[in-house]
Write an enzyme that holds these catalytic residues in place. Structure first.
Site, PDB file in Angstrom:
ATOM      1  N   LEU A  70      10.406   4.791   7.133  1.00 29.81           N
ATOM      2  CA  LEU A  70       9.245   5.625   7.472  1.00 29.81           C
ATOM      3  C   LEU A  70       9.505   6.634   8.591  1.00 29.81           C
ATOM      4  O   LEU A  70       8.776   6.676   9.590  1.00 29.81           O
ATOM      5  CB  LEU A  70       8.059   4.727   7.860  1.00 29.81           C
ATOM      6  CG  LEU A  70       7.355   4.014   6.713  1.00 29.81           C
ATOM      7  CD1 LEU A  70       6.376   2.969   7.248  1.00 29.81           C
ATOM      8  CD2 LEU A  70       6.607   4.982   5.803  1.00 29.81           C
ATOM      9  N   ASN A 122      -1.131   4.148   3.454  1.00 32.06           N
ATOM     10  CA  ASN A 122       0.032   3.340   3.097  1.00 32.06           C
ATOM     11  C   ASN A 122      -0.100   2.020   3.863  1.00 32.06           C
ATOM     12  O   ASN A 122       0.336   1.920   5.011  1.00 32.06           O
ATOM     13  CB  ASN A 122       1.304   4.111   3.488  1.00 32.06           C
ATOM     14  CG  ASN A 122       2.556   3.313   3.225  1.00 32.06           C
ATOM     15  OD1 ASN A 122       2.500   2.195   2.722  1.00 32.06           O
ATOM     16  ND2 ASN A 122       3.699   3.887   3.584  1.00 32.06           N
ATOM     17  N   CYS A 125       3.074  -1.157   5.358  1.00 36.04           N
ATOM     18  CA  CYS A 125       4.039  -1.124   6.464  1.00 36.04           C
ATOM     19  C   CYS A 125       3.681  -2.186   7.507  1.00 36.04           C
ATOM     20  O   CYS A 125       2.551  -2.661   7.555  1.00 36.04           O
ATOM     21  CB  CYS A 125       4.074   0.263   7.089  1.00 36.04           C
ATOM     22  SG  CYS A 125       2.473   0.850   7.586  1.00 36.04           S
TER      23      CYS A 125
END
Ligand SMILES: Cc1cc2nc3c(=O)[nH]c(=O)nc-3n(C[C@H](O)[C@H](O)[C@H](O)COP(=O)(O)O)c2cc1C
Length: 302
Positions: A70, A122, A125
């Site tokens: 990321l 998202n 993570c």
């Protein structure tokens, strides 16, 4: 092949998956011109982050394993990108991540003000609040982050889920209950590992990585199938989609839009036009429509 998604008209039902081509306006515009109905930006984080050391991506032939980690300039350091994107003529889906609910909220509020058409969370993570756990494997933490972000943004919210969740349908339901407007599934599968037997060590510098491309398609199809049963909001189905027939398969599992990531590497940037045309050809040959086949695999075959 025009499609309406959450009130927006997209020129095709094909989405560019987050992270595969970055955040530069020129490249996002190019994929749109090549048949992508909705380009998704690379996930934007709360602070500058370099990502993992090389090698970060390995092509395994039937897909890839990656541990890019990321990388992000951080949401406050993207003024140039936002400036360029403000004059765009195409829709964008801005993907964001955070390490805590507060970080998600901060990034989401800022990004929402920049005028993307959708915001994708998202939630795959690590969550520092919960000691490295992933938001998206727990229904309560998924609910908490979606509910908190929903309060501060002014565009539809898409929750992107991980196949690492033991029961992805319950996560999708928790996101829907918290106000998510759509679900995107799936992020990379795994983690997996590749070992070089001569040097006797893992090939990726980070050792483990997420799997993408054709090898994960059955996992993606199963996840979309399970999610479709559990929610009534639309689903962006992705994971190993490379051809029109792959797209038809995930639409039959329940997807409204179809995402493409790794296949850009295998079929080039024209993959969006190619898959759109292949879907049209298949529909014409079977005298049917996208609407008629959506979720078809849930109906009993007589
Ligand atoms: C190199 C690489 C980088 C990615 N970066 C992101 C990211 O920043 N945010 C995200 O939500 N997903 C990210 N993904 C996951 C993809 O968006 C997609 O969910 C996954 O690769 C499965 O689709 P595919 O098989 O079509 O590639 C990344 C995938 C790859 C291969």
């Amino acid at each position: 092949m025009q499609t309406t998604f959450l009130g927006k008209i997209l020129h095709t039902p094909i989405v560019l998956a987050s992270g595969v081509l970055g955040n530069n306006k020129a490249i996002l515009e190019r994929v749109w011109e090549n048949g992508c109905g909705l380009p998704t930006m690379k996930s934007i984080g709360p602070a500058p982050r370099e990502g993992h050391k090389n090698p970060t991506v390995i092509d395994l032939g039937n897909g890839m394993i990656n541990a890019v980690g990321l990388p992000s300039p951080g949401y406050l350091n993207m003024e140039e990108e936002w400036q360029e994107l403000s004059g765009r003529t195409f829709p964008i889906n801005a993907s964001i991540y955070g390490g805590s609910v507060d970080e998600f909220v901060r990034v989401a509020e800022f990004v929402s003000a920049k005028g993307p058409d959708f915001i994708e969370l998202n939630i795959s993570c690590p969550n520092s609040d919960k000691h490295g756990m992933i938001f998206g494997v727990n229904a309560q933490s998924s609910h908490d982050v979606v509910a908190a972000v929903k309060k501060v943004i002014h565009v539809p919210l898409i929750a992107k889920l991980t196949p690492a969740a033991p029961d992805i349908a319950s996560i999708a339901k928790a996101c829907e209950d918290a106000g998510a407007d759509a679900i995107c599934a799936i992020n990379t599968a795994g983690p997996g590992m590749v070992i070089d037997i001569e040097s006797r060590s893992p090939v990726l510098a980070f050792k483990k990585g997420g799997l993408s491309g054709p090898m994960i398609k059955p996992i993606a199809v199963r996840c979309v199938y399970d999610i479709f049963k559990a929610v009534s909001i639309p689903i962006i189905g992705l994971g190993g989609i490379s051809t029109g027939k792959d797209a038809i398969e995930i639409i039959m599992a329940g997807a409204t839009l179809v995402g493409i990531g790794t296949a850009v590497r295998y079929r080039g940037i024209s993959v969006f036009d190619k898959v759109t045309n292949e879907i049209s050809d298949w529909l014409a040959a079977h005298d049917t429509t996208m609407e008629k086949i959506r979720g078809a695999a849930h109906r009993e075959v007589r």
